[in-house]
Motif scaffolding. Structure first.
Motif, short mmCIF file in Angstrom:
data_model
loop_
_atom_site.label_atom_id
_atom_site.label_comp_id
_atom_site.label_asym_id
_atom_site.label_seq_id
_atom_site.Cartn_x
_atom_site.Cartn_y
_atom_site.Cartn_z
N MET A 1 26.10 101.92 88.17
CA MET A 1 25.76 101.85 87.22
C MET A 1 24.72 102.32 86.72
SD MET A 1 28.29 102.79 84.89
CE MET A 1 27.30 103.08 82.42
N ARG A 2 24.04 101.58 87.54
CA ARG A 2 22.49 101.94 86.78
C ARG A 2 22.30 103.91 87.56
NH1 ARG A 2 19.20 102.68 83.31
NH2 ARG A 2 16.54 103.17 84.14
N ASP A 3 22.68 103.94 88.48
CA ASP A 3 22.54 105.08 89.63
C ASP A 3 22.97 106.58 88.75
OD1 ASP A 3 21.14 103.71 91.71
OD2 ASP A 3 23.15 103.30 92.70
N LYS A 4 24.07 105.96 88.17
CA LYS A 4 24.24 106.81 87.17
C LYS A 4 23.66 107.59 86.09
CE LYS A 4 29.39 106.76 88.12
NZ LYS A 4 31.30 106.81 87.31
N ARG A 5 23.09 106.31 86.00
CA ARG A 5 22.36 106.89 84.39
C ARG A 5 20.78 107.26 85.18
NH1 ARG A 5 21.22 107.53 79.41
NH2 ARG A 5 18.89 106.64 78.97
N ALA A 6 20.50 106.46 85.90
CA ALA A 6 19.29 107.12 86.85
C ALA A 6 19.19 109.09 86.87
CB ALA A 6 18.71 106.87 87.65
N LYS A 7 20.43 109.34 86.61
CA LYS A 7 20.74 110.22 88.10
C LYS A 7 20.45 111.41 86.20
CE LYS A 7 21.12 113.50 90.44
NZ LYS A 7 20.50 114.38 91.39
N PHE A 8 21.43 110.70 85.11
CA PHE A 8 21.79 111.82 84.24
C PHE A 8 20.22 112.15 83.57
CE2 PHE A 8 21.65 111.36 79.80
CZ PHE A 8 22.57 112.71 79.93
N ALA A 14 14.86 117.67 83.18
CA ALA A 14 14.54 118.67 83.77
C ALA A 14 15.40 119.83 83.15
CB ALA A 14 15.50 117.99 85.19
N ARG A 15 16.59 119.59 82.98
CA ARG A 15 16.95 121.08 82.54
C ARG A 15 17.09 120.96 80.89
NH1 ARG A 15 23.91 119.44 85.10
NH2 ARG A 15 23.06 119.80 87.08
N SER A 65 19.27 115.29 67.11
CA SER A 65 18.65 116.45 66.75
C SER A 65 16.97 115.44 66.94
CB SER A 65 18.57 117.08 65.73
OG SER A 65 17.99 116.65 64.36
N SER A 66 16.14 116.07 67.62
CA SER A 66 14.73 115.56 67.47
C SER A 66 13.98 116.42 67.89
CB SER A 66 14.84 114.94 68.95
OG SER A 66 13.07 114.52 68.77
N LYS A 67 12.16 116.33 67.50
CA LYS A 67 11.51 117.72 67.91
C LYS A 67 10.74 117.00 69.06
CE LYS A 67 11.40 121.45 64.89
NZ LYS A 67 10.63 122.25 64.47
N GLU A 68 10.77 117.01 69.24
CA GLU A 68 9.26 116.43 70.86
C GLU A 68 8.39 117.76 71.56
OE1 GLU A 68 11.30 113.11 72.87
OE2 GLU A 68 12.53 112.34 71.68
N GLU A 69 7.62 116.73 71.74
CA GLU A 69 6.72 117.83 72.30
C GLU A 69 7.33 117.37 73.86
OE1 GLU A 69 4.19 120.35 72.98
OE2 GLU A 69 5.25 120.11 70.06
N GLY A 70 8.61 118.13 74.88
CA GLY A 70 9.11 117.78 75.76
C GLY A 70 10.02 117.26 75.94
N PHE A 71 10.86 117.28 76.76
CA PHE A 71 12.24 116.40 76.21
C PHE A 71 12.39 114.57 77.62
CE2 PHE A 71 16.13 115.59 77.77
CZ PHE A 71 17.20 115.14 75.86
N LYS A 72 12.31 113.42 76.78
CA LYS A 72 12.57 112.68 77.36
C LYS A 72 13.63 112.10 76.82
CE LYS A 72 9.27 112.44 80.45
NZ LYS A 72 8.75 111.99 81.46
N LEU A 73 13.97 111.06 77.84
CA LEU A 73 15.23 110.09 77.31
C LEU A 73 15.33 108.70 77.06
CD1 LEU A 73 18.41 111.21 79.17
CD2 LEU A 73 17.92 111.42 77.06
#
Length: 73
Positions: A1-8, A14-15, A65-73
């Motif tokens: 499961m962690r591998d799927k989360r990390a890949k997501f 990046a996208r 919705s979020s206003k951030e500099e760059g996108f991070k999860l």
């Protein structure tokens, strides 16, 4: 499961960052000294972008919705 989360997280960051950059580049087309365009051209561009954004959001089943500099999860 962690591998799927990390890949997501890896792919989403990046996208989304690539897409934000591309949207900024679209904004650069507003320079009337370098480009000629009509109001209808602009409506078509943003209608197409909004349609795809709405479709992607619907696939996730909601809105975040979020206003951030760059996108991070």
């Amino acid at each position: 499961m962690r591998d799927k989360r990390a890949k997501f997280v890896e792919l989403a960051e990046a996208r989304v960052n690539r897409t934000v950059k591309d949207i900024q580049l679209i904004g650069n087309l507003s320079n009337r000294s370098a480009y000629a365009y009509t109001d209808e051209d602009i409506r078509k561009i943003f209608r197409a972008l909004q349609k795809e954004l709405d479709a992607a959001k619907a696939r996730f089943g909601g809105e975040n919705s979020s206003k951030e500099e760059g996108f991070k999860l």
